[in-house]
Design a protein around this motif. Structure first.
Motif, mmCIF file in Angstrom:
data_model
loop_
_atom_site.group_PDB
_atom_site.id
_atom_site.type_symbol
_atom_site.label_atom_id
_atom_site.label_comp_id
_atom_site.label_asym_id
_atom_site.label_seq_id
_atom_site.Cartn_x
_atom_site.Cartn_y
_atom_site.Cartn_z
ATOM 1 N N THR A 71 0.838 -1.188 0.000
ATOM 2 C CA THR A 71 0.000 0.000 0.000
ATOM 3 C C THR A 71 0.879 1.246 0.000
ATOM 4 O OG1 THR A 71 -1.723 -1.167 1.215
ATOM 5 C CG2 THR A 71 -1.815 1.234 1.243
ATOM 6 N N PHE A 72 0.563 2.178 -0.888
ATOM 7 C CA PHE A 72 1.257 3.446 -0.999
ATOM 8 C C PHE A 72 0.271 4.563 -0.674
ATOM 9 C CE2 PHE A 72 3.353 0.484 -3.778
ATOM 10 C CZ PHE A 72 4.695 0.723 -3.583
ATOM 11 N N SER A 73 0.715 5.537 0.112
ATOM 12 C CA SER A 73 -0.145 6.657 0.496
ATOM 13 C C SER A 73 0.518 7.969 0.099
ATOM 14 C CB SER A 73 -0.383 6.668 2.004
ATOM 15 O OG SER A 73 -0.994 5.485 2.423
ATOM 16 N N PHE A 74 -0.141 8.706 -0.784
ATOM 17 C CA PHE A 74 0.296 10.063 -1.100
ATOM 18 C C PHE A 74 -0.322 10.982 -0.060
ATOM 19 C CE2 PHE A 74 0.927 8.131 -5.231
ATOM 20 C CZ PHE A 74 2.049 8.767 -5.714
ATOM 21 N N LYS A 75 0.517 11.653 0.716
ATOM 22 C CA LYS A 75 0.066 12.612 1.719
ATOM 23 C C LYS A 75 0.179 13.999 1.094
ATOM 24 C CE LYS A 75 0.233 9.419 5.025
ATOM 25 N NZ LYS A 75 -0.848 8.911 5.793
ATOM 26 N N ILE A 76 -0.919 14.750 1.148
ATOM 27 C CA ILE A 76 -0.952 16.089 0.560
ATOM 28 C C ILE A 76 -1.419 17.070 1.628
ATOM 29 C CG2 ILE A 76 -1.911 17.551 -1.261
ATOM 30 C CD1 ILE A 76 -2.521 14.901 -2.804
ATOM 31 N N GLU A 77 -0.653 18.134 1.794
ATOM 32 C CA GLU A 77 -1.034 19.209 2.711
ATOM 33 C C GLU A 77 -0.973 20.522 1.940
ATOM 34 O OE1 GLU A 77 0.719 17.200 6.810
ATOM 35 O OE2 GLU A 77 1.679 18.996 6.000
ATOM 36 N N PHE A 78 -1.918 21.408 2.245
ATOM 37 C CA PHE A 78 -1.991 22.694 1.547
ATOM 38 C C PHE A 78 -1.993 23.801 2.594
ATOM 39 C CE2 PHE A 78 -4.131 26.083 -0.893
ATOM 40 C CZ PHE A 78 -3.340 26.063 -2.037
#
Length: 193
Positions: A71-78
């Motif tokens: 499992t791969f998780s792209f973490k995105i914060e803005f």
């Protein structure tokens, strides 16, 4: 009493060496993997994120080809950039992708939370690309942004279900508290007309 002393010494030795072994294993696993080709832009409604991972480490590729569900998780914060104060995080989200190789059918199955899909692929490179990139993920509605304000997005990749070689599997106890991950990639953003 004598049988407890070697066990106690072994436990102390393992606890003492665990941070060094962790650093060695973690640095080898993530070597060369990074977020690249990042684009943060907007359409008429939302801020959108595009990114991909440069490549997978050889160990991760071997694990996938051995049939380990990964499992791969792209973490995105803005964030809103505040000049003389702490930056304000506006959004935090995650895009999760999973890859599983069926060795009998010789097929890769890839699932994603955005877009919510399940796909199958015959070739590893095609399946890898499906897992290793995000395309047009909506981050935030542009109505919540000011045109004269600076913003930025941070994106990184974490992976789970990673297996060590059989002879080093006992180290998993010491490694499980920290995820394997890429560094954060920071991408400035300013609202386009």
């Amino acid at each position: 009493m004598k049988s407890k002393i070697p066990i106690l010494l072994m436990a102390v030795l393992v606890l003492f060496l665990a941070p060094f072994l962790y650093h060695l294993v973690a640095s080898n696993n993530s070597e060369g993997m990074k977020i690249q080709d990042v684009l943060v832009t907007n359409d008429k409604m939302n801020v959108l994120a595009y990114a991909r991972v440069s490549r997978f480490s050889p160990d991760i590729e071997k694990a996938i080809l051995a049939g380990v569900s990964t499992t791969f998780s792209f973490k995105i914060e803005f964030y809103r950039d505040k000049e003389f104060w702490v930056d304000e995080r506006l959004v935090q989200l995650e895009v999760i992708k999973n890859i599983k190789y069926n060795q009998v059918k010789k097929t890769f199955f890839v699932t994603s939370t955005f877009p919510r899909t399940t796909e199958s692929f015959q070739e590893f490179e095609t399946a890898r690309l499906a897992v290793a990139e995000i395309n047009g993920v909506p981050i935030i509605n542009i109505r919540n942004l000011n045109k004269d304000q600076n913003y930025y997005a941070r994106i990184k990749l974490e992976w789970e279900n990673y297996r060590l070689p059989f002879y080093a599997e006992f180290l998993r106890i010491f490694l499980s508290f920290r995820d394997f991950e890429t560094d954060w990639h920071v991408q400035p953003f300013r609202l386009q007309k």
